[in-house]
Design an enzyme around this catalytic site. Structure first.
Site, PDB file in Angstrom:
ATOM      1  N   HIS A 285       0.844  -1.206   0.000  1.00 31.60           N
ATOM      2  CA  HIS A 285       0.000   0.000   0.000  1.00 31.60           C
ATOM      3  C   HIS A 285       0.879   1.256   0.000  1.00 31.60           C
ATOM      4  O   HIS A 285       0.611   2.220  -0.706  1.00 31.60           O
ATOM      5  CB  HIS A 285      -0.885   0.055   1.261  1.00 31.60           C
TER       6      HIS A 285
ATOM      7  N   LYS B  85     -15.731  -7.873   4.577  1.00 37.32           N
ATOM      8  CA  LYS B  85     -14.617  -8.189   5.487  1.00 37.32           C
ATOM      9  C   LYS B  85     -14.940  -7.768   6.917  1.00 37.32           C
ATOM     10  O   LYS B  85     -15.609  -6.762   7.126  1.00 37.32           O
ATOM     11  CB  LYS B  85     -13.343  -7.460   5.033  1.00 37.32           C
TER      12      LYS B  85
ATOM     13  N   ARG C 260      -2.662  -5.962  -8.443  1.00 40.40           N
ATOM     14  CA  ARG C 260      -1.618  -6.996  -8.375  1.00 40.40           C
ATOM     15  C   ARG C 260      -1.792  -7.952  -9.551  1.00 40.40           C
ATOM     16  O   ARG C 260      -1.679  -7.560 -10.684  1.00 40.40           O
ATOM     17  CB  ARG C 260      -1.679  -7.725  -7.025  1.00 40.40           C
TER      18      ARG C 260
ATOM     19  N   SER D 169      -2.995  -7.736   2.920  1.00 41.15           N
ATOM     20  CA  SER D 169      -3.222  -7.589   4.362  1.00 41.15           C
ATOM     21  C   SER D 169      -3.657  -8.925   4.966  1.00 41.15           C
ATOM     22  O   SER D 169      -3.282  -9.255   6.087  1.00 41.15           O
ATOM     23  CB  SER D 169      -4.315  -6.547   4.618  1.00 41.15           C
TER      24      SER D 169
HETATM   25  O1  PNS Z   1      -8.961  -2.842   0.383  1.00 43.46           O
HETATM   26  P1  PNS Z   1     -10.282  -3.346  -0.152  1.00 43.46           P
HETATM   27  O2  PNS Z   1     -11.033  -4.145   0.919  1.00 43.46           O
HETATM   28  O3  PNS Z   1     -10.138  -4.130  -1.431  1.00 43.46           O
HETATM   29  O4  PNS Z   1     -11.158  -2.045  -0.500  1.00 43.46           O
HETATM   30  C1  PNS Z   1     -12.495  -2.147  -0.940  1.00 43.46           C
HETATM   31  C2  PNS Z   1     -13.246  -0.842  -0.650  1.00 43.46           C
HETATM   32  C3  PNS Z   1     -13.230  -0.536   0.835  1.00 43.46           C
HETATM   33  C4  PNS Z   1     -12.582   0.288  -1.433  1.00 43.46           C
HETATM   34  C5  PNS Z   1     -14.717  -1.049  -1.145  1.00 43.46           C
HETATM   35  O5  PNS Z   1     -15.323  -2.079  -0.416  1.00 43.46           O
HETATM   36  C6  PNS Z   1     -15.548   0.234  -1.026  1.00 43.46           C
HETATM   37  O6  PNS Z   1     -15.464   1.105  -1.882  1.00 43.46           O
HETATM   38  N1  PNS Z   1     -16.366   0.327   0.071  1.00 43.46           N
HETATM   39  C7  PNS Z   1     -17.248   1.461   0.281  1.00 43.46           C
HETATM   40  C8  PNS Z   1     -18.670   1.172  -0.229  1.00 43.46           C
HETATM   41  C9  PNS Z   1     -18.746   1.395  -1.742  1.00 43.46           C
HETATM   42  O7  PNS Z   1     -18.667   2.512  -2.225  1.00 43.46           O
HETATM   43  N2  PNS Z   1     -18.839   0.279  -2.518  1.00 43.46           N
HETATM   44  C10 PNS Z   1     -18.808   0.335  -3.965  1.00 43.46           C
HETATM   45  C11 PNS Z   1     -20.159   0.461  -4.593  1.00 43.46           C
HETATM   46  S1  PNS Z   1     -21.229  -0.888  -4.184  1.00 43.46           S
END
Ligand code: PNS
Length: 162
Positions: free
Chosen positions: A17, A41, A90, A128
């Protein structure tokens, strides 16, 4: 002013990150790293802890700001007046999910462009969840976590695994 938002769970933030943060911070006037809720998660670290860890490792990068938000990324993006969303990519395994997210976000807000930065080769395998699993079994995660926060994270993850 060109503002980019780098969203994620960051549970915990890794050197992979940090590599994306450093590189993206050079491409924009301002980079906002935002800890969001991923409903798929269950985080080990609280949002406040995750923000503090990211703040500590980015203290030396002047144009980086750290925040948390518990709503839609599209709403946060609008609130910040951002130009782009930055995500690290990735292997192929990330592609499908990230592509779907980028398309959904664009559907919600057509001005929302997602830029994918390829991971640096040495972090190709890093995540992570791998760090959490390795640390919970007492494995050595020292090369995966930035030095400034390593000991605290290792200690917390070891306890969580007990
Ligand atoms: O590090 P991650 O877990 O891959 O990140 C995913 C994250 C947190 C960016 C994603 O789950 C997110 O954007 N969550 C906020 C809710 C949202 O806007 N979801 C997308 C439209 S459904």
């Amino acid at each position: 002013m060109r503002i980019a938002v780098y969203p994620g769970s960051f549970d915990p933030v890794t050197r992979g990150h940090f590599d994306i943060i450093e590189r993206a911070s050079r491409l924009f006037d301002r980079l906002v790293v935002v800890v969001l809720v991923n409903p798929d998660k269950r985080p080990v670290f609280s949002a406040e802890e995750r923000v503090l860890f990211i703040e500590r490792i980015t203290a030396g990068i002047e144009n980086v700001e750290v925040d948390s938000f518990d709503g839609l990324l599209a709403d946060y993006f609008k609130e910040k007046g951002a130009t782009a969303v930055v995500k690290g990519l990735r292997a192929m395994s990330d592609f499908e999910y990230e592509f779907q997210m980028a398309l959904i976000n664009k559907q919600i807000n057509p001005e929302m462009e997602t830029l994918f930065l390829n991971t640096s080769g040495e972090y190709m395998y890093l995540s992570s969840s791998i760090v959490r699993q390795l640390a919970s079994f007492g494995g050595d995660v020292s090369s995966f976590i930035p030095a400034e926060i390593r000991d605290e994270i290792v200690e917390r993850l070891r306890k969580a695994g007990e």
